[in-house]
Design a protein around this motif. Structure first.
Motif, PDB file in Angstrom:
ATOM      1  N   GLU A 179       0.796  -1.275   0.085  1.00 32.48           N
ATOM      2  CA  GLU A 179       0.118   0.045  -0.079  1.00 32.48           C
ATOM      3  C   GLU A 179       0.795   1.209  -0.080  1.00 32.48           C
ATOM      4  O   GLU A 179       0.434   2.248  -0.622  1.00 32.48           O
ATOM      5  N   GLY A 180       2.194   1.118   0.632  1.00 39.34           N
ATOM      6  CA  GLY A 180       2.934   2.463   0.574  1.00 39.34           C
ATOM      7  C   GLY A 180       3.426   2.692  -0.781  1.00 39.34           C
ATOM      8  O   GLY A 180       3.888   3.755  -1.029  1.00 39.34           O
ATOM      9  N   GLU A 236       1.900  13.867   7.641  1.00 41.43           N
ATOM     10  CA  GLU A 236       2.143  13.544   6.089  1.00 41.43           C
ATOM     11  C   GLU A 236       3.513  12.851   5.600  1.00 41.43           C
ATOM     12  O   GLU A 236       4.301  13.513   6.261  1.00 41.43           O
ATOM     13  N   ARG A 237       3.358  12.551   4.807  1.00 40.56           N
ATOM     14  CA  ARG A 237       4.564  12.114   3.939  1.00 40.56           C
ATOM     15  C   ARG A 237       5.513  13.006   3.683  1.00 40.56           C
ATOM     16  O   ARG A 237       5.269  14.135   3.102  1.00 40.56           O
ATOM     17  N   ASP A 238       6.804  13.025   4.229  1.00 42.01           N
ATOM     18  CA  ASP A 238       7.786  13.778   3.824  1.00 42.01           C
ATOM     19  C   ASP A 238       8.359  13.427   2.427  1.00 42.01           C
ATOM     20  O   ASP A 238       9.292  12.732   2.350  1.00 42.01           O
ATOM     21  N   PHE A 279       8.152   3.054   1.737  1.00 42.95           N
ATOM     22  CA  PHE A 279       7.178   3.030   2.870  1.00 42.95           C
ATOM     23  C   PHE A 279       7.130   4.270   3.745  1.00 42.95           C
ATOM     24  O   PHE A 279       7.970   4.853   4.225  1.00 42.95           O
ATOM     25  N   PRO A 280       5.789   4.813   3.802  1.00 36.81           N
ATOM     26  CA  PRO A 280       5.686   6.116   4.229  1.00 36.81           C
ATOM     27  C   PRO A 280       5.761   6.002   5.833  1.00 36.81           C
ATOM     28  O   PRO A 280       5.240   5.325   6.683  1.00 36.81           O
ATOM     29  N   ASN A 281       6.834   6.897   6.234  1.00 35.24           N
ATOM     30  CA  ASN A 281       6.978   7.210   7.660  1.00 35.24           C
ATOM     31  C   ASN A 281       5.896   8.330   8.283  1.00 35.24           C
ATOM     32  O   ASN A 281       6.487   9.654   8.113  1.00 35.24           O
TER      33      ASN A 281
END
Length: 496
Positions: free
Chosen positions: A111-112, A332-334, A343-345
């Protein structure tokens, strides 16, 4: 593809989980599922993106990007959208031996890296995956498929976690006679002991184990290789040996003053004692480490620490706090430092944090915290924990540096401390007995894609080879190792 404009017409939705306050009163799974119509709508959001990064299975910035087992995600999303559930299951089963596990506990790197997530919300891939396999079991499509012929080759698999089970499943399909050795009293490794029942009910694990047994895989429990059976005996008895013992040597905190006090436990000891007691006697005999009425501190910000939080809540703790040395993630994603398809941190409330917030009114996590010392009472029991806030940065050599912030010292009441700071690698018994080479992180040295060790006919896969990682990587390595073992035994292979 499904419908060309589905990702514009429909919003990403997830099924509502069970009420957090209600679910901490039991040990059942907390997820609910969508109706078939809702799932078809979510499947319609999967677009014709040309290059589907969702199933690439790369590693970017130290994390998985896309599915490591290369699930054919757009294909089964389309089949679900069209209502072709059996065909969707058949497509899913081509790449994933255990979608009932990954659909529940995988963090969904697919999904990321979903293309829809570039400018919006990704497709609900994980939810659809679980729905496919659950329906397949309900409809009776998942049946034993023993091989039509046996090769006469005997293979031993050491460890029955996801890597070991995947290895065994694939080698059994190839017609080899596979024996899986497990030192615990139940088969499943991390899947059985380690992941709490509210994330993965153990009937689901046992169902798959029973299916593998019906297909011909032999399971031997309460047997530790290196002790109950020597490594030499194993090598003499089998044509090939695959080591899938995991990364189970817990990282200690022996450098922290007071670490020897009573009431300080390794996280896996805590989790496993609860799971075993729950399975043995429904927690009725008190044969587990209890958090009831205690102020609990969990040291470690990963999944294992989070599971400790959820378990402590179900025990009836007085309070619970989870420490992490990492800073709080952004909302929100940087896109500069954490771009798609990494992969979104981002900041999220995991299931345990949601439960603690519902019960106590706030997120139980404390970020950028370093434990300085433990203090005990006159009986040697831990009573408080001293911390300081830190800044973390990476120096020119790539090392993580922790800098304490003066004036941020704090004392926390603590009756139970659970240490979840990761693992140092595999245990040494088999490694030393077999004379296996290890890498700089003490994992068994075996090249990715080959899985061969320095000892003839001995292979290694999963966390024992790569270090602590995701279940989906363990399945990836188990499948690939099986292919290499089959090639070693037969000269060629038809395994994927």
């Amino acid at each position: 593809m499904s419908t060309p404009t589905g990702f514009m017409e429909y919003k990403r939705e997830l099924p509502d989980d069970r009420d957090p306050v209600a679910r901490i009163r039991d040990w059942k799974e907390f997820h609910r599922m969508f109706s078939e119509e809702q799932l078809r709508t979510q499947g319609a959001r999967c677009m014709d993106c040309g290059t589907p990064y969702c199933h690439t299975g790369m590693e970017l910035a130290g994390n998985a990007s896309g599915c490591p087992i290369n699930n054919l995600i757009p294909e089964w999303n389309n089949l679900v959208y069209r209502g072709l559930w059996k065909e969707a299951y058949e497509r899913l089963a081509k790449t994933n031996n255990f979608p009932e596990f990954t659909g529940r506990v995988c963090p969904a790197p697919c999904e990321g890296s979903c293309t829809v997530g570039l400018i919006g919300d990704p497709v609900t891939i994980k939810t659809i995956e679980q729905a496919i396999i659950d329906k397949a079991f309900e409809e009776g499509w998942v049946v034993p498929q023993p091989p039509k012929a046996r090769t006469g080759k005997q293979v031993a698999v050491v460890g029955s976690g996801p890597a070991g089970l995947a290895t065994a499943a694939q080698l059994n399909k190839a017609g080899h006679t596979v024996t899986v050795y497990e030192r615990a009293d139940r088969v499943g490794g991390l899947l059985m002991y380690g992941i709490p029942t509210m994330k993965l009910e153990k009937e689901i694990v046992q169902r798959r184990v029973d299916l593998l047994a019906e297909e011909g895989v032999k399971f031997v429990v309460n047997t530790e290789i290196g002790k109950d059976i020597t490594s030499k005996e194993l090598l003499e008895r089998f044509d090939a040996v695959v080591l899938c013992g995991g990364s189970t040597k817990a990282r200690p905190i022996g450098n922290v003053e007071g670490h020897e006090l009573k009431g300080i436990h390794q996280a896996m000891d805590y989790l496993n004692s609860t799971i075993k007691s729950y399975l043995d006697n429904g927690l009725q005999e008190g044969t587990y480490i209890s958090a009831k009425g205690k102020n609990v501190i969990v040291i470690g910000g990963g999944d294992t620490g989070t599971d400790c939080v959820a378990t402590a809540l179900r025990h009836g703790c007085a309070s619970v706090t989870q420490f992490g040395t990492h800073a709080k993630a952004p909302l929100e994603r940087d896109n500069l430092n954490n771009p798609w398809p990494e992969f979104p941190n981002v900041y999220t409330l995991d299931y345990a944090h949601e439960e603690a917030k519902a019960l106590f009114g706030e997120d139980p996590r404390a970020f950028s915290v370093l434990t300085k010392k433990f203090v005990g009472d006159e009986n040697g029991n831990v009573k408080e924990l001293h911390t300081v806030q830190i800044r973390r940065y990476v120096d020119e050599q790539g090392r993580k540096i922790y800098e304490e912030i003066p004036g941020t010292e704090k004392i926390w009441p603590a009756d139970l401390v659970l240490v979840a700071v990761g693992f140092e690698g595999p245990e040494r018994t088999i490694i030393d007995q077999m004379g296996l080479e290890t890498d700089r992180r003490s994992n068994v040295k075996a090249p990715y894609g080959k899985y061969t060790t320095n000892v003839n006919k001995v292979f290694a896969a999963g966390d024992m080879r790569r270090g602590q990682s995701l279940i989906v990587w363990a399945i990836n390595e188990g499948r690939e190792a099986a292919r290499e073992v089959d090639k070693y035994l037969m000269g060629s292979t038809l395994l994927p």
